[in-house]
Design an enzyme around this catalytic site. Structure first.
Site, PDB file in Angstrom:
ATOM      1  N   HIS A 104      -1.919  -4.274  -9.679  1.00 46.57           N
ATOM      2  CA  HIS A 104      -1.651  -5.134 -10.827  1.00 46.57           C
ATOM      3  C   HIS A 104      -1.790  -4.285 -12.086  1.00 46.57           C
ATOM      4  CE1 HIS A 104      -3.363  -7.890  -7.760  1.00 46.57           C
ATOM      5  NE2 HIS A 104      -2.641  -8.848  -8.326  1.00 46.57           N
ATOM      6  N   GLU A 235       5.607 -13.918  -3.726  1.00 43.67           N
ATOM      7  CA  GLU A 235       4.594 -14.034  -2.674  1.00 43.67           C
ATOM      8  C   GLU A 235       4.108 -15.477  -2.571  1.00 43.67           C
ATOM      9  OE1 GLU A 235       0.042 -12.449  -2.013  1.00 43.67           O
ATOM     10  OE2 GLU A 235       1.524 -11.039  -2.795  1.00 43.67           O
ATOM     11  N   GLU A 271       2.171 -12.853   2.880  1.00 43.14           N
ATOM     12  CA  GLU A 271       0.778 -12.539   3.208  1.00 43.14           C
ATOM     13  C   GLU A 271       0.315 -13.518   4.288  1.00 43.14           C
ATOM     14  OE1 GLU A 271      -3.609 -12.800   1.189  1.00 43.14           O
ATOM     15  OE2 GLU A 271      -2.045 -11.805   0.018  1.00 43.14           O
ATOM     16  N   HIS A 274      -2.224 -16.198   3.593  1.00 43.68           N
ATOM     17  CA  HIS A 274      -1.679 -17.328   2.852  1.00 43.68           C
ATOM     18  C   HIS A 274      -0.937 -18.275   3.791  1.00 43.68           C
ATOM     19  CE1 HIS A 274      -1.502 -14.823  -1.163  1.00 43.68           C
ATOM     20  NE2 HIS A 274      -2.729 -14.997  -0.695  1.00 43.68           N
ATOM     21  N   ASP A 310      -9.040 -17.981   1.032  1.00 44.74           N
ATOM     22  CA  ASP A 310      -8.365 -16.710   1.276  1.00 44.74           C
ATOM     23  C   ASP A 310      -9.419 -15.610   1.426  1.00 44.74           C
ATOM     24  OD1 ASP A 310      -6.366 -14.848   1.440  1.00 44.74           O
ATOM     25  OD2 ASP A 310      -5.821 -14.911  -0.673  1.00 44.74           O
ATOM     26  N   ASP A 342      -3.484  -5.777   1.646  1.00 45.94           N
ATOM     27  CA  ASP A 342      -4.132  -6.645   0.654  1.00 45.94           C
ATOM     28  C   ASP A 342      -5.385  -7.210   1.316  1.00 45.94           C
ATOM     29  OD1 ASP A 342      -4.902  -8.423  -1.262  1.00 45.94           O
ATOM     30  OD2 ASP A 342      -3.021  -9.526  -1.351  1.00 45.94           O
TER      31      ASP A 342
END
Length: 439
Positions: A104, A235, A271, A274, A310, A342
């Protein structure tokens, strides 16, 4: 700060040792970067990437506890720490043997008191990042903008009810796209952690979705204006931090993109943690996105399905990695996307070597999944069974359904002539048993 500081002095380049013992965890036992499967090197099928935020910015803090991870690179002023962090990251990438990383904007450089100050910090840090990339050959898999952490984004960014906030988000994304071009990023990700709602009573859903579509269209135009050659990705995530997020799952995002005429400009970054939060199986959104030609990249992690949040754990389940890699191989690879970890070490895993052990274990898990998928596809047993199961659609009335020439009248006439269809077993347990042969 001396740039030659070694942050992982006790760790050498991670080797491939296929006959290593059970206690040998600082080597790859399955990931052989140069091994060729279906005409492509293992490293090119997997395209591993290390994420910046969990690996180098993570402190181990959680809602119930203070930081537990004491990292040498987190010492000093914000900019001093940022530079140490970047050097530590590239040392880690090189010793692990990974060719990509993700970040990021606010991971790379601290946010300033104004947009101009934030951009200046980012310019300085990405100048250094570009030097390190040129020196090492490590590349950026994707860049994204943090449009969720700052208090200005508490009600959303592209879906904020205040156009002033949306404008700030747009200015931040403009800079993010500039940085993506500067660093040669192969993808740019949008994750809408605050793009949703907690209460429907104070939310105009239709307006927010339209604003978000307009925001994405502006990003597409600016990307084209500056000549940025990268894949845009969205995402999905169903919830957290919002009660309901608009990018709920793969099908929600695909429907949104198609509705607003954006599907030719975007693909999905899936992901699996998720996906399971949305109530689906681990591989569900990978498979669904691929079925629509929309699978662009994978944030390779896992969660604890018994928990409602998560957890971003490292993926170690070989069944899951096999199912993902089967889909990836069937669609011919993920390029320009990849498998981005991630994932974060647990707050109790406090030794620097735990960062290596976690990534090594996950990379080996995906290497095993790749080999399993290769053998499964090469043998063709399951594929042959599935083909036979749908064989009625390759002739007669089935073929007419496929090519769109059948009518309801045709279907009625077919039934009048052929009567009741016979019951055919789905053989689920047989498929599962055969699949387990490859694990």
């Amino acid at each position: 700060m001396a740039t030659e500081t070694e942050y992982f002095a006790d760790t050498k380049k991670i080797p491939y040792v296929p006959n290593a013992g059970v206690r040998d965890v600082m080597c790859f036992k399955h990931y052989n970067a140069e091994e060729v499967l279906m005409g492509r090197k293992m490293e090119d099928w997997l395209r591993f990437s290390v994420c910046y935020w969990h690996t180098f910015c993570g402190t181990g803090a959680d809602p119930f506890g203070f930081p537990t991870l004491q990292r040498e690179w987190n010492m000093g002023t914000p900019m001093e720490s940022a530079k140490k962090k970047l050097h530590a990251a590239f040392e880690f990438f090189n010793k692990l043997g990974v060719k990509y990383y993700t970040f990021h904007d606010r991971d790379m450089a601290p946010e300033g008191t104004t947009l101009e100050e934030s951009n200046k910090n980012l310019d300085e840090m990405t100048d250094l990042a570009l030097q390190l990339q040129n020196k090492t050959g490590v590349k950026v898999l994707w860049v994204t903008c943090n449009l969720f952490a700052h208090s200005r984004y508490m009600n959303g960014a592209a879906t904020n009810p205040d156009s002033h906030v949306l404008a700030y988000a747009g200015a931040q994304v403009k800079k993010g796209l500039d940085i993506a071009k500067k660093l040669g990023a192969e993808n740019f990700v949008f994750w809408g952690g605050r793009e949703g709602f907690h209460s429907i009573h104070n939310t105009d859903v239709s307006a927010e979705l339209q604003h978000m579509a307009s925001f994405f269209k502006m990003a597409v135009k600016y990307k084209e204006k500056i000549g940025l050659k990268c894949q845009l990705l969205i995402e999905p995530k169903p919830k957290e931090p919002c009660k309901h997020q608009y990018d709920y799952d793969a099908m929600s995002v695909i429907g949104f993109l198609k509705h607003h005429g954006l599907d030719s400009h975007f693909k999905l970054n899936i992901e699996p943690n998720h996906t399971t939060l949305a109530g689906h199986s681990y591989e569900h959104d990978v498979v669904m996105a691929s079925a629509f030609g929309m699978l662009g990249s994978v944030d390779s992690n896992t969660g604890s399905p018994d928990l409602g949040w998560d957890t971003d754990q490292f993926p170690m389940d070989i069944r899951n990695t096999t199912l993902v890699m089967k889909t990836v191989m069937e669609q011919g690879g993920l390029q320009p996307g990849g498998l981005n970890f991630d994932a974060k070490v647990r707050r109790e895993s406090t030794d620097p070597e735990d960062l290596f052990i976690a990534h090594i274990g996950a990379m080996d898990a995906f290497a095993r999944g790749l080999r399993n998928a290769y053998h499964l596809l090469e043998d063709g047993v399951i594929a042959g069974m599935v083909k036979e199961r749908y064989s009625s659609f390759r002739q007669g009335i089935g073929q007419k359904v496929v090519d769109g020439s059948a009518s309801l009248e045709d279907l009625e006439d077919f039934i009048k002539q052929n009567g009741e269809p016979k019951v055919t077993s789905g053989k689920q347990e047989k498929y599962e048993t055969i699949f387990n042969h490859y694990i």
